[in-house]
Write a protein that holds these residues in place. Structure first.
Motif, PDB file in Angstrom:
ATOM      1  N   ARG A 175      27.404  46.665  33.425  1.00  0.00           N
ATOM      2  CA  ARG A 175      28.387  47.307  32.553  1.00  0.00           C
ATOM      3  C   ARG A 175      29.244  48.335  33.297  1.00  0.00           C
ATOM      4  NH1 ARG A 175      27.920  45.019  28.196  1.00  0.00           N
ATOM      5  NH2 ARG A 175      29.651  46.239  27.374  1.00  0.00           N
ATOM      6  N   PHE A 176      29.053  48.435  34.600  1.00  0.00           N
ATOM      7  CA  PHE A 176      29.816  49.411  35.382  1.00  0.00           C
ATOM      8  C   PHE A 176      31.299  49.059  35.379  1.00  0.00           C
ATOM      9  CE2 PHE A 176      31.058  51.347  39.596  1.00  0.00           C
ATOM     10  CZ  PHE A 176      30.928  52.655  39.169  1.00  0.00           C
ATOM     11  N   GLY A 177      32.128  50.061  35.116  1.00  0.00           N
ATOM     12  CA  GLY A 177      33.562  49.847  35.020  1.00  0.00           C
ATOM     13  C   GLY A 177      34.019  49.509  33.620  1.00  0.00           C
ATOM     14  N   ARG A 178      33.062  49.389  32.688  1.00  0.00           N
ATOM     15  CA  ARG A 178      33.397  49.085  31.292  1.00  0.00           C
ATOM     16  C   ARG A 178      33.031  50.277  30.410  1.00  0.00           C
ATOM     17  NH1 ARG A 178      30.472  43.459  30.499  1.00  0.00           N
ATOM     18  NH2 ARG A 178      31.557  43.496  28.494  1.00  0.00           N
ATOM     19  N   ALA A 206      37.221  45.700  40.736  1.00  0.00           N
ATOM     20  CA  ALA A 206      37.286  44.408  40.043  1.00  0.00           C
ATOM     21  C   ALA A 206      36.715  44.451  38.623  1.00  0.00           C
ATOM     22  CB  ALA A 206      36.580  43.340  40.866  1.00  0.00           C
ATOM     23  N   PRO A 207      35.619  45.206  38.365  1.00  0.00           N
ATOM     24  CA  PRO A 207      35.087  45.218  36.992  1.00  0.00           C
ATOM     25  C   PRO A 207      35.964  45.951  35.990  1.00  0.00           C
ATOM     26  CG  PRO A 207      33.407  45.876  38.599  1.00  0.00           C
ATOM     27  CD  PRO A 207      34.722  45.917  39.294  1.00  0.00           C
ATOM     28  N   ALA A 208      36.863  46.796  36.486  1.00  0.00           N
ATOM     29  CA  ALA A 208      37.690  47.604  35.584  1.00  0.00           C
ATOM     30  C   ALA A 208      38.794  46.758  34.964  1.00  0.00           C
ATOM     31  CB  ALA A 208      38.303  48.776  36.339  1.00  0.00           C
ATOM     32  N   GLY A 209      39.143  47.100  33.737  1.00  0.00           N
ATOM     33  CA  GLY A 209      40.180  46.346  33.053  1.00  0.00           C
ATOM     34  C   GLY A 209      41.581  46.729  33.479  1.00  0.00           C
ATOM     35  N   HIS A 210      41.762  47.989  33.880  1.00  0.00           N
ATOM     36  CA  HIS A 210      43.102  48.482  34.187  1.00  0.00           C
ATOM     37  C   HIS A 210      43.053  49.579  35.247  1.00  0.00           C
ATOM     38  CE1 HIS A 210      43.053  47.055  29.979  1.00  0.00           C
ATOM     39  NE2 HIS A 210      44.221  46.512  30.292  1.00  0.00           N
ATOM     40  N   VAL A 211      44.161  49.745  35.936  1.00  0.00           N
ATOM     41  CA  VAL A 211      44.345  50.849  36.885  1.00  0.00           C
ATOM     42  C   VAL A 211      45.081  51.971  36.164  1.00  0.00           C
ATOM     43  CG1 VAL A 211      45.546  51.566  38.988  1.00  0.00           C
ATOM     44  CG2 VAL A 211      44.373  49.357  38.914  1.00  0.00           C
ATOM     45  N   HIS A 212      44.604  53.189  36.336  1.00  0.00           N
ATOM     46  CA  HIS A 212      45.222  54.324  35.653  1.00  0.00           C
ATOM     47  C   HIS A 212      45.690  55.388  36.644  1.00  0.00           C
ATOM     48  CE1 HIS A 212      44.184  52.717  31.779  1.00  0.00           C
ATOM     49  NE2 HIS A 212      42.933  52.534  32.184  1.00  0.00           N
ATOM     50  N   THR A 235      40.780  49.373  56.070  1.00  0.00           N
ATOM     51  CA  THR A 235      40.903  49.819  54.677  1.00  0.00           C
ATOM     52  C   THR A 235      39.890  49.066  53.817  1.00  0.00           C
ATOM     53  OG1 THR A 235      42.644  48.176  54.257  1.00  0.00           O
ATOM     54  CG2 THR A 235      43.355  50.363  54.961  1.00  0.00           C
ATOM     55  N   THR A 236      38.663  49.000  54.290  1.00  0.00           N
ATOM     56  CA  THR A 236      37.640  48.171  53.655  1.00  0.00           C
ATOM     57  C   THR A 236      37.006  48.815  52.421  1.00  0.00           C
ATOM     58  OG1 THR A 236      36.174  49.037  55.385  1.00  0.00           O
ATOM     59  CG2 THR A 236      37.005  46.800  55.663  1.00  0.00           C
ATOM     60  N   GLY A 237      37.323  50.071  52.142  1.00  0.00           N
ATOM     61  CA  GLY A 237      36.834  50.705  50.931  1.00  0.00           C
ATOM     62  C   GLY A 237      35.358  51.057  50.979  1.00  0.00           C
ATOM     63  N   LEU A 238      34.755  51.089  49.811  1.00  0.00           N
ATOM     64  CA  LEU A 238      33.352  51.485  49.706  1.00  0.00           C
ATOM     65  C   LEU A 238      32.630  50.662  48.654  1.00  0.00           C
ATOM     66  CD1 LEU A 238      32.962  53.293  46.882  1.00  0.00           C
ATOM     67  CD2 LEU A 238      34.116  55.024  48.219  1.00  0.00           C
ATOM     68  N   VAL A 239      31.315  50.822  48.640  1.00  0.00           N
ATOM     69  CA  VAL A 239      30.456  50.188  47.645  1.00  0.00           C
ATOM     70  C   VAL A 239      29.808  51.279  46.806  1.00  0.00           C
ATOM     71  CG1 VAL A 239      28.390  48.793  47.268  1.00  0.00           C
ATOM     72  CG2 VAL A 239      29.993  48.182  49.090  1.00  0.00           C
ATOM     73  N   ASP A 240      29.815  51.103  45.489  1.00  0.00           N
ATOM     74  CA  ASP A 240      29.164  52.047  44.590  1.00  0.00           C
ATOM     75  C   ASP A 240      27.699  51.657  44.422  1.00  0.00           C
ATOM     76  OD1 ASP A 240      31.502  53.720  43.431  1.00  0.00           O
ATOM     77  OD2 ASP A 240      32.193  51.655  43.195  1.00  0.00           O
ATOM     78  N   GLU A 241      26.790  52.473  44.961  1.00  0.00           N
ATOM     79  CA  GLU A 241      25.364  52.230  44.770  1.00  0.00           C
ATOM     80  C   GLU A 241      24.926  53.005  43.532  1.00  0.00           C
ATOM     81  OE1 GLU A 241      23.172  53.154  48.289  1.00  0.00           O
ATOM     82  OE2 GLU A 241      23.855  51.357  49.342  1.00  0.00           O
ATOM     83  N   PRO A 263      43.781  45.463  37.708  1.00  0.00           N
ATOM     84  CA  PRO A 263      43.659  45.530  39.175  1.00  0.00           C
ATOM     85  C   PRO A 263      44.110  44.258  39.882  1.00  0.00           C
ATOM     86  CG  PRO A 263      41.719  46.470  38.142  1.00  0.00           C
ATOM     87  CD  PRO A 263      42.532  45.863  37.034  1.00  0.00           C
ATOM     88  N   SER A 264      43.733  43.096  39.354  1.00  0.00           N
ATOM     89  CA  SER A 264      44.108  41.837  40.010  1.00  0.00           C
ATOM     90  C   SER A 264      45.621  41.639  40.014  1.00  0.00           C
ATOM     91  CB  SER A 264      43.431  40.656  39.317  1.00  0.00           C
ATOM     92  OG  SER A 264      43.793  40.593  37.945  1.00  0.00           O
ATOM     93  N   GLU A 265      46.281  42.086  38.945  1.00  0.00           N
ATOM     94  CA  GLU A 265      47.729  41.958  38.870  1.00  0.00           C
ATOM     95  C   GLU A 265      48.416  42.874  39.874  1.00  0.00           C
ATOM     96  OE1 GLU A 265      51.260  42.983  35.659  1.00  0.00           O
ATOM     97  OE2 GLU A 265      49.349  42.203  34.905  1.00  0.00           O
ATOM     98  N   LEU A 266      47.897  44.096  40.013  1.00  0.00           N
ATOM     99  CA  LEU A 266      48.465  45.038  40.977  1.00  0.00           C
ATOM    100  C   LEU A 266      48.346  44.488  42.398  1.00  0.00           C
ATOM    101  CD1 LEU A 266      49.728  47.885  41.298  1.00  0.00           C
ATOM    102  CD2 LEU A 266      47.406  48.711  41.753  1.00  0.00           C
TER     103      LEU A 266
END
Length: 311
Positions: free
Chosen positions: A125-128, A42-48, A109-115, A58-61
Motif C-alpha cells: 500500500r506504499f504510495g497509496r 511508480a506506486p504513486a498516482g500523481h506527481v505533486h 541518477t539512479t535514485g534510491l530504494v525505500d526500505e 509519474p509515468s506520463e511525466l
C-alpha cells in the motif's frame, strides 16, 4: 560490443536523468540514457508540487520527458547497468545482455530504494494510503484519520507536519524512543499518543481501515505515515571507486547517499550525480533541477577539455 562513444552516458531515466539529458542534448552533446524502468514513485498516482505539471501521473511525466530528450537527438535505451569502469578517454559501461558503451563523462541518477519498516502489508500500500511525505501526499489525506508509525526519532517530526493537515493524528509510539514528557506536553493538544507495538494493518475494499496492535486492538485509521530507510542505488558503482555513505539526522541513520559537491561532481573525476542518489530529501521538481545543474557543469567541463586540444 558497441563501439559507439558518447559525450555523456546518463544512468537512470527519472526526472533528474531526463532533465540532465535534455540539457546536454540541447547543448549538442551526444547523450545516452540507460533506464532500468524501476522508478521510485511508480506506486504513486500523481506527481505533486511540480509547477506546470501538478497532478501528472509519474509515468506520463516520464513519457513527456523521454519525448523531449529524443526530439533533440538524445538516445534512450531500456536496460540494467551491470558494471561501470574507467577506460581510455573516459568510461566503459556494461549492460545486462552484454552490450558495452563508452562515454567521456557519466551522470548517475539512479535514485534510491525505500526500505519500509517490517510491518506486514505496508509494501503493498506504499504510495497509496501508506505514506511518508506530507508534501507528496499530504493534501490527498487532509482531514482524514491519520496514523504515524514510530520506528525512529523522525516519526515525531512527521506527526507534527501531518497535524497541519488533519485534526485527527495518532502517533503510534511502536518501537521508537518514547516521547519525553516535554514532547507529550507540547504535542498533546494536536496529536494523540498510542502505546504498544504495531503488528499490522487492516484493509477492506482495497482501502486502509485501521492499524492493528500486537494486543489485537485495531485503531481505525485511513492513512498511515511511515519512515523508510532511504538507500541509494549505488552498488554497481563501487568499481568506479564510488560508494554510498550513511546519512544521519538527529543522530539517527536515515539512509545512504553518494556524496558530491554543489555542482554534482563526485570524488571520481568525470562522474557526476543528481537527484535522490545524492540528495535523499529532494522531490521530483528538485531532482529535475539538480539534473539540469549537473548537466550544465558537465557541458562546461567538456568544453574546457575540448579547448585544451584545439591547436
Amino acid at each position: 560490443m558497441d563501439n559507439t562513444k558518447y559525450d555523456v552516458i546518463v544512468i537512470g531515466g527519472g526526472a533528474a536523468g531526463l532533465a540532465g539529458a535534455l540539457t546536454l542534448a540541447r547543448s549538442r552533446r551526444s547523450v545516452l540514457v540507460i533506464d532500468s524502468g524501476e522508478p521510485r514513485n511508480a506506486p504513486a498516482g500523481h506527481v505533486h508540487n511540480y509547477l506546470g505539471r501538478e497532478g501528472t501521473p509519474p509515468s506520463e511525466l516520464l513519457a513527456i520527458g523521454r519525448g523531449e530528450v529524443s526530439s533533440y537527438g538524445g538516445e534512450i535505451v531500456s536496460g540494467t547497468v551491470t558494471s561501470a569502469r574507467k577506460a581510455e578517454g573516459g568510461f566503459a559501461v556494461e549492460l545486462a545482455g552484454g552490450r558495452a558503451v563508452h562515454a567521456r563523462r557519466l551522470l548517475i541518477t539512479t535514485g534510491l530504494v525505500d526500505e519500509l519498516p517490517e510491518v506486514p502489508g505496508l509494501k503493498e500500500r506504499f504510495g497509496r494510503d501508506v505514506l511518508h511525505c506530507p508534501y507528496c501526499h499530504g493534501w490527498e489525506v487532509r482531514d482524514q484519520a491519520i496514523g504515524v508509525l514510530g520506528t525512529n526519532p523522525f516519526g515525531l517530526h512527521q506527526a507534527k507536519l501531518f497535524s497541519q493537515l488533519s485534526d485527527d493524528v495518532i502517533y503510534f509510539v511502536n518501537t521508537a524512543p518514547r516521547p519525553t514528557e516535554a514532547e507529550r506536553e507540547q504535542l498533546g493538544k494536536r496529536i494523540t499518543f498510542v502505546e504498544g507495538e504495531v503488528a499490522g494493518i487492516e484493509v477492506r475494499d482495497d482501502r486502509l481501515t485501521g492499524v492493528r496492535l500486537s494486543s489485537g486492538e485495531v485503531v481505525p485509521r485511513q492513512a498511515l505515515v511511515v519512515s523508510p530507510r532511504f538507500v541509494a542505488r549505488a552498488e554497481v558503482f563501487a568499481s568506479l571507486g564510488l560508494e554510498a555513505v550513511e546519512m544521519e539526522m538527529g543522530g539517527h541513520v536515515v539512509g545512504t547517499y553518494i556524496p558530491s559537491d554543489a555542482s554534482g561532481a563526485t570524488s571520481v573525476p568525470g562522474v557526476y550525480v543528481a537527484g535522490n542518489v545524492t540528495d535523499l530529501k529532494s522531490q521530483v521538481i528538485i531532482a529535475a533541477g539538480a539534473g539540469l545543474s549537473a548537466a550544465a557543469m558537465i557541458n562546461n567541463d567538456l568544453i574546457e577539455e575540448d579547448l585544451e586540444h584545439v591547436r
